[in-house]
Write an enzyme that holds these catalytic residues in place. Structure first.
Site, PDB file in Angstrom:
ATOM      1  N   LYS A  22      -7.491  -5.723  13.990  1.00  0.00           N
ATOM      2  CA  LYS A  22      -8.430  -5.622  12.732  1.00  0.00           C
ATOM      3  C   LYS A  22      -7.656  -6.543  11.430  1.00  0.00           C
ATOM      4  CE  LYS A  22      -7.725  -2.109   9.688  1.00  0.00           C
ATOM      5  NZ  LYS A  22      -7.260  -2.525   8.174  1.00  0.00           N
ATOM      6  N   ASN A  23      -6.622  -6.480  11.314  1.00  0.00           N
ATOM      7  CA  ASN A  23      -5.810  -7.334  10.389  1.00  0.00           C
ATOM      8  C   ASN A  23      -5.758  -8.669  10.405  1.00  0.00           C
ATOM      9  OD1 ASN A  23      -6.238  -4.829   8.886  1.00  0.00           O
ATOM     10  ND2 ASN A  23      -4.006  -4.373   8.771  1.00  0.00           N
ATOM     11  N   CYS A 117      -6.933   3.001  -4.563  1.00  0.00           N
ATOM     12  CA  CYS A 117      -7.138   3.460  -3.005  1.00  0.00           C
ATOM     13  C   CYS A 117      -6.355   4.599  -2.621  1.00  0.00           C
ATOM     14  CB  CYS A 117      -7.183   2.377  -2.108  1.00  0.00           C
ATOM     15  SG  CYS A 117      -5.686   2.273  -1.068  1.00  0.00           S
ATOM     16  N   ARG A 122      -1.980  -0.686  -5.214  1.00  0.00           N
ATOM     17  CA  ARG A 122      -2.573  -1.746  -4.685  1.00  0.00           C
ATOM     18  C   ARG A 122      -3.028  -2.665  -5.390  1.00  0.00           C
ATOM     19  NH1 ARG A 122      -5.077  -0.417   1.115  1.00  0.00           N
ATOM     20  NH2 ARG A 122      -4.159  -2.444   1.805  1.00  0.00           N
ATOM     21  N   ASP A 307       2.194   0.932   8.505  1.00  0.00           N
ATOM     22  CA  ASP A 307       0.822   1.518   9.035  1.00  0.00           C
ATOM     23  C   ASP A 307       1.205   2.280  10.502  1.00  0.00           C
ATOM     24  OD1 ASP A 307      -0.483   0.271   7.262  1.00  0.00           O
ATOM     25  OD2 ASP A 307      -0.965  -1.549   8.934  1.00  0.00           O
ATOM     26  N   ARG A 399     -12.814   2.887  10.775  1.00  0.00           N
ATOM     27  CA  ARG A 399     -12.702   1.687  10.177  1.00  0.00           C
ATOM     28  C   ARG A 399     -11.543   0.649  10.886  1.00  0.00           C
ATOM     29  NH1 ARG A 399     -10.763   1.989   4.222  1.00  0.00           N
ATOM     30  NH2 ARG A 399     -10.485  -0.068   4.959  1.00  0.00           N
TER      31      ARG A 399
HETATM   32  N1  EPU Z   1       1.364  -5.437  -4.045  1.00  0.00           N
HETATM   33  C1  EPU Z   1       1.530  -5.946  -5.291  1.00  0.00           C
HETATM   34  N2  EPU Z   1       0.643  -6.997  -5.804  1.00  0.00           N
HETATM   35  C2  EPU Z   1      -0.192  -7.849  -4.960  1.00  0.00           C
HETATM   36  C3  EPU Z   1      -0.182  -7.324  -3.922  1.00  0.00           C
HETATM   37  C4  EPU Z   1       0.469  -6.435  -3.432  1.00  0.00           C
HETATM   38  O1  EPU Z   1       2.027  -5.235  -6.072  1.00  0.00           O
HETATM   39  O2  EPU Z   1      -0.756  -8.415  -5.598  1.00  0.00           O
HETATM   40  C5  EPU Z   1       2.045  -4.488  -3.485  1.00  0.00           C
HETATM   41  C6  EPU Z   1       1.142  -3.537  -2.757  1.00  0.00           C
HETATM   42  O3  EPU Z   1       0.737  -2.625  -3.906  1.00  0.00           O
HETATM   43  C7  EPU Z   1       2.146  -2.776  -1.757  1.00  0.00           C
HETATM   44  C8  EPU Z   1       3.121  -4.155  -1.305  1.00  0.00           C
HETATM   45  O4  EPU Z   1       2.849  -5.052  -2.304  1.00  0.00           O
HETATM   46  O5  EPU Z   1       2.997  -1.868  -2.446  1.00  0.00           O
HETATM   47  C9  EPU Z   1       2.560  -4.687   0.047  1.00  0.00           C
HETATM   48  O6  EPU Z   1       1.202  -4.695  -0.055  1.00  0.00           O
HETATM   49  P1  EPU Z   1       0.342  -5.802   0.782  1.00  0.00           P
HETATM   50  O7  EPU Z   1      -0.165  -6.716  -0.256  1.00  0.00           O
HETATM   51  O8  EPU Z   1       1.411  -6.486   1.833  1.00  0.00           O
HETATM   52  O9  EPU Z   1      -0.706  -5.004   1.745  1.00  0.00           O
HETATM   53  P2  EPU Z   1      -2.063  -5.562   1.853  1.00  0.00           P
HETATM   54  O10 EPU Z   1      -2.028  -6.953   1.996  1.00  0.00           O
HETATM   55  O11 EPU Z   1      -3.054  -5.114   0.790  1.00  0.00           O
HETATM   56  C10 EPU Z   1      -1.976  -5.289   4.523  1.00  0.00           C
HETATM   57  C11 EPU Z   1      -2.723  -4.554   5.422  1.00  0.00           C
HETATM   58  C12 EPU Z   1      -2.592  -2.935   5.425  1.00  0.00           C
HETATM   59  C13 EPU Z   1      -0.997  -2.599   5.565  1.00  0.00           C
HETATM   60  C14 EPU Z   1      -0.344  -3.602   4.331  1.00  0.00           C
HETATM   61  C15 EPU Z   1       1.323  -3.534   4.642  1.00  0.00           C
HETATM   62  C16 EPU Z   1      -4.665  -6.013   6.008  1.00  0.00           C
HETATM   63  C17 EPU Z   1      -6.364  -5.999   5.689  1.00  0.00           C
HETATM   64  N3  EPU Z   1      -4.342  -4.781   5.381  1.00  0.00           N
HETATM   65  O12 EPU Z   1      -2.538  -4.747   3.140  1.00  0.00           O
HETATM   66  O13 EPU Z   1      -3.251  -2.415   6.406  1.00  0.00           O
HETATM   67  O14 EPU Z   1      -0.732  -1.468   5.258  1.00  0.00           O
HETATM   68  O15 EPU Z   1      -0.786  -5.077   4.847  1.00  0.00           O
HETATM   69  O16 EPU Z   1       1.583  -3.985   5.783  1.00  0.00           O
HETATM   70  O17 EPU Z   1      -3.974  -6.608   6.319  1.00  0.00           O
HETATM   71  C18 EPU Z   1      -4.386  -0.727   7.680  1.00  0.00           C
HETATM   72  O18 EPU Z   1      -4.468  -1.506   8.439  1.00  0.00           O
HETATM   73  O19 EPU Z   1      -4.483   0.641   7.633  1.00  0.00           O
HETATM   74  C19 EPU Z   1      -3.884  -1.168   6.300  1.00  0.00           C
HETATM   75  C20 EPU Z   1      -3.697  -0.351   5.018  1.00  0.00           C
END
Ligand code: EPU
Length: 420
Positions: A22-23, A117, A122, A307, A399
């Site tokens: 998915k990701n 969320c 996030r 995850d 999802r």
């Molecule tokens: N963060 C910030 N600022 C930003 C971006 C992130 O503070 O601008 C923080 C987040 O709040 C969090 C940390 O950085 O505390 C890491 O978040 P990240 O941005 O890496 O998460 P994401 O890109 O929103 C993806 C996956 C998630 C997975 C996380 C961590 C996708 C679509 N989603 O989310 O997947 O948990 O990386 O590995 O790739 C899931 O599939 O169930 C899922 C939640």
């Protein structure tokens, strides 16, 4: 609304194949916005989140449909409406992945801010800071990010993320692929999905190196060609199935997975006493008797994936001894704990840590899923609990898992989906 019923206590045996990630599929779909024309993405799982991204692309004017077999085809027109409305972004945060491609290729974007969320605040501040460094002019108005590329094109830059963010790294990598000149990104996320997107972009003609390490270097090009890509296997689905096989008495071969993406999890499965060995096309897991306690903490790749935290906790909930689980990536990712407690688990949360005191057995009950991975953990707990567990709000599960019950039932699980 569907629910899943599980009569637990049957050890799983047999072989199961993993779907596409998915990701990795979601950023690949967003990447189609970087080039006009007909794109084909293979091994895309049929999931609610993928359909949401498809609807978002259609909303902008693209044609999206399944071609032969499993290929997802996207036709990007010569002009489109570069907007991601709140109604779509609020159901799927990953919609924000269209921001980078839109501003880089189409010169402007209007993308709703995702808001909070279930698993934490996030924010997307890192996405916005990096795009600003690439020369985008960004304003926040009426809950939307309004972004423009002055003179229609972004410019290469050096930027160091404050923390490794997966979709942030992906968004900015896509934007930099079409920027003028060289971009060097520091403190990047190293997840396999970032590497898969870099592969996809290289296939489109992008010049990217260093993906999979903290420093990614991108030489911007003036145009990209349509995407032909096969997404990597889903390491989180694979991990969830490995945990299912590691439950007492299990013996499962998880096919079509990439063992190198699963090392941190495999190490912990071995620590609880499961045997995990290479098998043709994947990994074989044998869950011997009762698991042993072990501590773990989540961390960005190659650390233990957040995850997989909820699913791994199910093994610890029935382990002999006490374990400490520390969640370092998201601030509110223990929502499954109270539901596991309803099944008889003994878990106490204090801030970022959960103290899991293993109990001899769990007993079935109705439980409510709060997010995607939490619902997978509840299904796993149902597999091992005595009597019947009812998992409600299965839409969370759908999802991110392609009919999980249809993957578990052939392994012997007594699991079925019913209309609630
Ligand atoms: N963060 C910030 N600022 C930003 C971006 C992130 O503070 O601008 C923080 C987040 O709040 C969090 C940390 O950085 O505390 C890491 O978040 P990240 O941005 O890496 O998460 P994401 O890109 O929103 C993806 C996956 C998630 C997975 C996380 C961590 C996708 C679509 N989603 O989310 O997947 O948990 O990386 O590995 O790739 C899931 O599939 O169930 C899922 C939640």
């Amino acid at each position: 609304m569907d629910k899943i019923l599980i009569d637990g206590g049957v050890p799983l045996r047999g072989e199961v194949a993993v779907s596409g990630a998915k990701n990795a599929a979601l950023p690949a779909l967003a990447a189609t916005l970087l080039a006009e024309g007909g794109h084909a993405i293979h091994n895309v799982p049929d999931l609610a989140d993928v359909r949401t991204m498809g609807r978002l692309l259609s909303h902008m004017g693209c044609e999206v449909g399944r071609g032969d077999g499993r290929a997802l085809e996207v036709r990007v027109p010569a002009s489109l409406s570069p907007e991601a409305p709140y109604e779509m972004v609020k159901t799927m945060r990953a919609s924000v992945l269209v921001l980078g491609p839109l501003v880089a290729r189409w010169g402007r974007a209007r993308v709703s801010l995702p808001g909070g969320c279930a698993i934490g605040a996030r924010p997307i501040d890192q996405h916005l800071k990096a795009l600003t460094a690439l020369g985008a002019e960004i304003e926040l108005e009426h809950g939307y990010v309004e972004a423009r590329a002055p003179r229609g094109r972004l410019s290469g830059t050096s930027f160091v993320f404050d923390l490794p963010t997966v979709t942030g790294t992906e968004n900015v990598m896509m934007a930099a692929a079409l920027a003028e000149g060289r971009t060097v990104l520091g403190n990047c996320a190293r997840e396999p999905e970032v590497v898969d997107l870099a592969d996809a972009l290289r296939g489109m003609g992008a010049r990217i190196e260093g993906d999979g390490t903290p420093e990614i270097r991108i030489e911007g090009v003036t145009g990209l060609t349509p995407l032909r890509h096969r997404v990597v296997p889903d390491r989180i689905e694979a991990g969830t199935l490995l945990v299912a096989g590691a439950l007492p008495g299990g013996d499962v071969v998880v096919r079509d997975c990439v063992p190198a993406h699963l090392e941190a999890l495999v190490e912990k499965l071995r620590a609880v006493g499961a045997s995990v060995e290479p098998a043709p096309g994947g990994l074989r897991v044998v869950g011997d008797g009762r698991p042993r306690a072990t501590d773990f903490r989540t961390a960005p790749f190659p650390g233990f994936p957040t995850d997989m935290q909820a699913q791994m906790m199910v093994l610890l909930a029935i382990a002999s001894g006490s374990s400490v689980v520390t969640e370092t990536v998201f601030e509110n990712r223990f929502m499954h704990v109270l539901e596991l407690t309803r099944l008889g688990a003994d878990i106490a949360v204090d801030g970022k840590t959960a103290l899991v005191k293993g109990v001899a057995s769990l007993s079935g009950a109705p439980v409510m899923a709060s997010d995607l991975r939490a619902s997978a953990a509840l299904v796993l707990a149902g597999l091992v609990a005595r009597d019947t567990t009812e998992v409600l709000r299965v839409y969370h599960l759908d999802r991110g898992y392609e009919r999980l019950e249809e993957k578990l039932a052939p392994l012997g699980a007594r699991i079925r989906r019913v209309k609630a």
